[in-house]
Design an enzyme around this catalytic site. Structure first.
Site, short mmCIF file in Angstrom:
data_model
loop_
_atom_site.label_atom_id
_atom_site.label_comp_id
_atom_site.label_asym_id
_atom_site.label_seq_id
_atom_site.Cartn_x
_atom_site.Cartn_y
_atom_site.Cartn_z
CG ASP A 67 -0.34 -0.57 2.47
OD1 ASP A 67 0.90 -0.59 2.58
OD2 ASP A 67 -1.09 -0.99 3.36
CG ASN A 135 -8.95 -2.00 12.35
OD1 ASN A 135 -7.95 -2.53 11.90
ND2 ASN A 135 -9.56 -1.00 11.73
CG HIS A 137 -5.91 -2.55 9.16
ND1 HIS A 137 -6.06 -1.36 9.85
CD2 HIS A 137 -4.56 -2.67 8.99
CE1 HIS A 137 -4.89 -0.82 10.08
NE2 HIS A 137 -3.95 -1.59 9.58
CD GLU A 142 -8.92 0.60 7.93
OE1 GLU A 142 -9.02 -0.20 8.89
OE2 GLU A 142 -8.13 1.56 7.93
C1 F6R Z 1 1.54 -1.60 6.14
C2 F6R Z 1 0.19 -2.13 6.26
C3 F6R Z 1 -0.59 -2.14 7.54
C4 F6R Z 1 0.24 -2.49 8.76
C5 F6R Z 1 -0.63 -2.47 10.02
C6 F6R Z 1 0.20 -2.69 11.27
O1 F6R Z 1 2.01 -1.70 4.82
O2 F6R Z 1 -0.32 -2.56 5.28
O3 F6R Z 1 -1.66 -3.03 7.43
O4 F6R Z 1 0.82 -3.75 8.59
O5 F6R Z 1 -1.30 -1.25 10.12
O6 F6R Z 1 1.06 -1.59 11.43
P1 F6R Z 1 2.24 -1.61 12.49
O7 F6R Z 1 3.20 -2.64 12.04
O8 F6R Z 1 2.84 -0.22 12.42
O9 F6R Z 1 1.62 -1.92 13.81
#
Ligand code: F6R
Length: 241
Positions: A67, A135, A137, A142
């Site tokens: 992303d 959450n 995701h 989401e």
């Molecule tokens: C990042 C991504 C997100 C993260 C998730 C956890 O490319 O796609 O889904 O993997 O938000 O983020 P952290 O690792 O910062 O807790």
């Protein structure tokens, strides 16, 4: 789903790096699906250490990232392309031309999504690295994203904006939209490695491993993947032991 519980973040990062390095050693032109965020930083450091000490080469490797924020590009140090270069690519011998991520600055966002889907058809991930949001995701899919979704633009939830604001000077600077691979693009990977650490991930990890497969917890779809491994620390595993 295979579950590996490690004593701490360091052990989790080493185990994850070992898995990715094994994929690259087996296939020097492997396609790596990569994630940003805090979780994989230690894994990427281990890959760089191994490259420098043991010479694992990434010259033939290609990467696709999950992303990118809408509106940000390499000139922004908050962009995911900047993150990937500084946390991984500059430490390896990878050709930057072989590293792919959605173009956050694309004017025609729909065309950019279709272009990325086409790219993913030619670059199927040999292994896809994932983190998980509190959450549930994965990437920026989401809750209530359809399981058959492909690359799309999302309006980030307040929850995710709040979680991600720690990486920005103020919450107002966090972009409100992002490009993301869809859940189908992720499920198409040959192998999936999902990482989680810290107690704020425990509930999401429960939903990932033991909860009902529901769009309410996007990561729960990974229960249906034939080769998915969760590597997490004790804190994140608190509710699944
Ligand atoms: C990042 C991504 C997100 C993260 C998730 C956890 O490319 O796609 O889904 O993997 O938000 O983020 P952290 O690792 O910062 O807790």
């Amino acid at each position: 789903m295979k579950v590996i519980i490690c004593k701490d973040y360091e052990e989790m990062s080493k185990k994850a790096a070992e898995t990715i390095i094994a994929v690259v050693k087996k296939n020097p032109s492997a396609v790596l699906g990569l994630a940003t965020g805090s979780t994989p930083i230690g894994t990427y450091s281990e890959m760089i250490r191994d490259h420098k000490e043991n010479g694992t080469s990434y010259k033939g490797v290609k990467t696709v990232n999950l992303d990118e924020y809408v509106g940000l590009d390499i000139n922004s140090d908050q962009s995911y392309v900047y993150f990937m270069r500084h946390n991984l690519f500059y430490g390896l011998d990878i050709d930057l031309a072989n590293t792919h991520i959605e173009n956050g600055k694309a004017e025609d966002k729909e065309a950019e999504c279709r272009k990325y889907d086409e790219l993913l058809k030619t670059l199927v991930q040999d292994v896809q690295v994932l983190g998980i949001g509190s959450n549930g995701h994965i990437a920026f899919n989401e809750p209530f994203t359809p399981f058959d979704s492909t690359t799309h633009v999302v309006d980030l939830t307040e929850n995710t904006i709040k979680d991600n604001s720690r990486l920005f000077k103020s919450i107002d600077e966090v972009p409100r939209q992002a490009f993301t691979m869809g859940l189908k693009n992720i499920m198409d990977a040959k192998k999936i490695l999902i990482l989680a650490n810290g107690k704020n991930k425990a509930k999401a990890v429960y939903g990932l491993v033991k909860g009902e497969v529901t769009t309410e917890v996007p990561a729960s779809i990974l229960q249906k993947h034939p080769d998915c491994t969760l590597i997490c620390d004790e804190e994140a595993a608190a509710l699944i032991k």
